[in-house]
Design a protein around this motif. Structure first.
Motif, PDB file in Angstrom:
ATOM      1  N   ALA A 401      40.446  14.651 -85.641  1.00  0.00           N
ATOM      2  CA  ALA A 401      40.016  13.306 -85.261  1.00  0.00           C
ATOM      3  C   ALA A 401      41.081  12.601 -84.431  1.00  0.00           C
ATOM      4  O   ALA A 401      40.791  12.030 -83.366  1.00  0.00           O
ATOM      5  N   THR A 414      36.787  11.682 -81.927  1.00  0.00           N
ATOM      6  CA  THR A 414      36.787  10.406 -81.216  1.00  0.00           C
ATOM      7  C   THR A 414      38.148   9.722 -81.168  1.00  0.00           C
ATOM      8  O   THR A 414      38.299   8.698 -80.511  1.00  0.00           O
ATOM      9  N   HIS A 416      39.432   8.542 -83.954  1.00  0.00           N
ATOM     10  CA  HIS A 416      39.457   7.883 -85.270  1.00  0.00           C
ATOM     11  C   HIS A 416      38.416   8.459 -86.228  1.00  0.00           C
ATOM     12  O   HIS A 416      38.334   8.049 -87.384  1.00  0.00           O
ATOM     13  N   SER A 417      37.617   9.407 -85.729  1.00  0.00           N
ATOM     14  CA  SER A 417      36.575  10.007 -86.561  1.00  0.00           C
ATOM     15  C   SER A 417      36.170  11.348 -85.959  1.00  0.00           C
ATOM     16  O   SER A 417      36.635  11.730 -84.880  1.00  0.00           O
ATOM     17  N   LYS A 419      32.461  13.271 -85.182  1.00  0.00           N
ATOM     18  CA  LYS A 419      31.000  13.214 -85.205  1.00  0.00           C
ATOM     19  C   LYS A 419      30.434  14.629 -85.262  1.00  0.00           C
ATOM     20  O   LYS A 419      30.893  15.516 -84.539  1.00  0.00           O
ATOM     21  N   GLU A 434      29.109  11.232 -89.410  1.00  0.00           N
ATOM     22  CA  GLU A 434      30.412  10.865 -88.860  1.00  0.00           C
ATOM     23  C   GLU A 434      31.414  10.733 -89.991  1.00  0.00           C
ATOM     24  O   GLU A 434      31.249   9.903 -90.893  1.00  0.00           O
ATOM     25  N   TRP A 435      32.422  11.594 -89.932  1.00  0.00           N
ATOM     26  CA  TRP A 435      33.523  11.504 -90.896  1.00  0.00           C
ATOM     27  C   TRP A 435      34.563  10.553 -90.340  1.00  0.00           C
ATOM     28  O   TRP A 435      35.089  10.767 -89.241  1.00  0.00           O
ATOM     29  N   HIS A 436      34.833   9.492 -91.086  1.00  0.00           N
ATOM     30  CA  HIS A 436      35.820   8.513 -90.665  1.00  0.00           C
ATOM     31  C   HIS A 436      37.137   8.767 -91.397  1.00  0.00           C
ATOM     32  O   HIS A 436      37.145   9.110 -92.584  1.00  0.00           O
TER      33      HIS A 436
END
Length: 600
Positions: A401, A414, A416-417, A419, A434-436
């Protein structure tokens, strides 16, 4: 042993009763893991923790003198669960040492095999082993008030996974009787079949070699894989929301549960899935082709990305003895004084390590385990960091990420995450997860990441199938490159075993292996206090963790401790034998002036 002077007023001293509670073993496959604790029941916290391993295997010793071509076959036997990860990593090291580059089709086949392994292992561990810690039977025994609340809490994603209440999810996780438990068992068989299609045999591949694979690539082969993969993709559309509901509920039901198993964010990922368009296995290009991996390597400190260069990662690995049963090798031979780029290689680097076992009695004030203490030297501060893998997925997703380099349609980093896009399946529509990046590196977030990485592995496998079929349709059917074993060479392989970082370092002299050191995730996670007194990740995560279990010392199961240790996926814990030390109570004296004094 008294460590306070007699003149300290008695009124300034608070007494804590500590109870020794030990779980030994907690592991499966790679040796016996023991967790030895002292628990403060009055304050509901773990006061002290030591992680031990009572088995020595010695691969780094008996690899010496072997034919380098056999390295992957031998090292796959290090583990009966992730043997293919070892074989793959060994082949990466062999490719570098032999100076060869496999055909693209071979790399896509290897990636498909490893994706199937991630899906298989995370699936069976998460839902048939970790899941039991959250099932109805366990929660009723350890936290009856939580079970009561679960019966009255609707599951927010019930429309996606089919379980109306949180208690229904817990019941579905009951071993052997739960509907979800049985469903995951069936799915694990399918994913194992997927692996065998690519590499012949699970868990010790029969068609994987340096230079490529012996798998016969056909449209039928990839179609058979894809049919199974799409069933798994549909399954993931149910699994991710189910686990989100379960883990979110625990935060809500037990305020403060985010502190269970929490430690400083010190995460390691060595990267996974080579891109054959970029990876030539030359050390001088390793930083570049490492960043092209479909899981990005990286060291994450306090939530920030320190590096994603495999050259930096490699050069800063240090193997410290710490509280382990070995003699130092500082006076032994230096095998690799400099890397192929001319950088100096430390004496405590795996290339220069000499394993000198020294069996002895376990002593928690001295040496107490066969596990050494791998550390990563942070050149910014000079600190030897006790990095952990978080069980693998949380480090992989966090590193990927932050780097923001992966973008293949099915998955996108992204910054910060991450998708994850899963296409339409037989019964369910196209779905994006989406893993944050979470607030914490703790027990529940390690487990949550494991679920999301199952979906990530499935999504990347879809891409790999497309790329493999494109090679096949273009007539590029070769799957192996010829090679000769050099008289003198060095090599290193970097990969992600299911539960975290994996590296193999080899030195070849006179056509034979002169030095070989594999470092899987278990040493990184299960290591003891090092020479600087820094505890290993298991010890650090368990020590000072709060306890929410409602049982007292007489019926204590240690569920919060077990959840924490299992969140690291310690090579699949199958049997936990609890030893209470005959209920021995220790007295710890605490002074407001001096802190914890010691045990009497």
């Amino acid at each position: 042993m008294a460590t306070f002077p007699d003149t300290i007023p008695e009124l300034d001293i608070k007494k804590r009763n500590l109870v020794e509670m030990n779980w030994d073993p907690i592991t499966r496959i790679v040796g016996s893991l023991g967790i030895f604790t002292k628990i403060d029941f009055a304050n509901k916290t773990v006061a002290e923790c030591h992680s031990t391993s009572s088995i020595f295997r010695g691969y780094s010793i008996f690899m010496k003198g072997k034919d380098p071509r056999d390295a992957h076959f031998i090292t796959s036997r290090i583990c009966g669960i992730c043997g293919d990860n070892h074989a793959t990593c060994a082949c990466y090291a062999q490719n570098m040492a032999f100076g060869i580059r496999p055909p693209a089709l071979a790399e896509w086949i290897i990636n498909l095999g490893e994706a199937a392994e991630y899906m298989f292992d995370h699936n069976i561990f998460q839902d048939n082993l970790v899941g039991v810690d959250f099932c109805e039977q366990m929660v009723k025994e350890t936290n009856p008030n939580v079970w009561e609340k679960a019966q009255h809490t609707p599951a927010p994603n019930a429309d996606k996974h089919g379980y109306r209440m949180i208690s229904d999810i817990m019941t579905a996780l009951n071993p052997f009787t739960g509907t979800f438990y049985r469903e995951t068992l069936a799915m694990s068989r399918m994913t194992r079949e997927m692996f065998c299609l690519m590499e012949g045999r699970h868990v010790h591949p029969s068609t994987l070699y340096p230079g490529g694979v012996g798998t016969v690539a056909t449209i039928q082969l990839f179609t058979d894989y894809l049919v199974r993969l799409m069933k798994y993709v549909e399954f993931m559309k149910k699994v991710v929301p189910l686990h989100d509901d379960l883990f979110d509920f625990f935060y809500d039901a037990l305020p403060g549960y985010e502190e269970v198993g929490r430690r400083r964010v010190l995460l390691a990922c060595w990267g996974s899935y080579n891109d054959p368009d970029s990876c030539d296995y030359q050390y001088k290009n390793m930083a570049e082709w490492g960043r092209k991996m479909f899981v990005t390597p990286g060291v994450v400190v306090d939530g920030k990305l320190v590096t994603n260069s495999l050259v930096d990662i490699n050069l800063n690995i240090r193997i410290l003895l710490g509280s382990s049963y070995y003699d130092d090798w500082q006076g032994s031979e230096t095998f690799v004084p400099r890397d192929p780029l001319g950088n100096p290689v430390d004496k405590r680097h795996p290339w220069n390590q000499t394993t000198i076992p020294r069996p002895q009695k376990r002593d928690f004030k001295g040496n107490y385990t066969w596990v050494m203490s791998p550390r990563w030297l942070d050149q910014r501060t000079g600190d030897h960091l006790a990095l952990d893998t978080g069980g693998g997925p949380i480090a992989r997703l966090w590193s990927t990420a932050l780097s923001g380099l992966v973008d293949i349609g099915y998955v996108k980093a992204t910054g910060h995450s991450v998708k994850i896009n899963l296409p339409k399946t037989a019964m369910l529509p196209e779905t994006e997860f989406e893993w944050h990046i979470p607030k914490w590196s703790n027990t529940l977030e390690r487990d949550r990441a494991r679920t999301y990485f199952q979906a990530y592995a499935a999504a990347t496998a879809l891409y790999f199938v497309e790329k493999a079929l494109a090679e096949l349709n273009a007539g590029r059917t070769s799957t192996w490159t010829e090679f000769k074993v050099p008289e003198e060479a060095i090599g290193c392989g970097f990969h992600e075993a299911v539960r975290g970082v994996l590296s193999h370092h080899v030195v070849i002299r006179e056509g034979k292996i002169a030095n070989y050191h594999p470092y899987p995730p278990t040493p990184w996670n299960a290591n003891p206090r090092d020479m600087y007194g820094t505890p290993g990740p298991y010890e650090d995560a368990v020590q000072n963790t709060p306890l929410f279990e409602e049982n007292g010392p007489d019926k204590f199961k240690g569920i919060d401790i077990m959840r924490t240790v299992r969140s690291f996926d310690p090579c699949l814990p199958c049997g936990v034998h609890m030893y209470l030390g005959d209920g021995k109570i220790l007295e710890t004296r605490h002074s407001p002036m001096f802190g914890v004094a010691g045990h009497e």
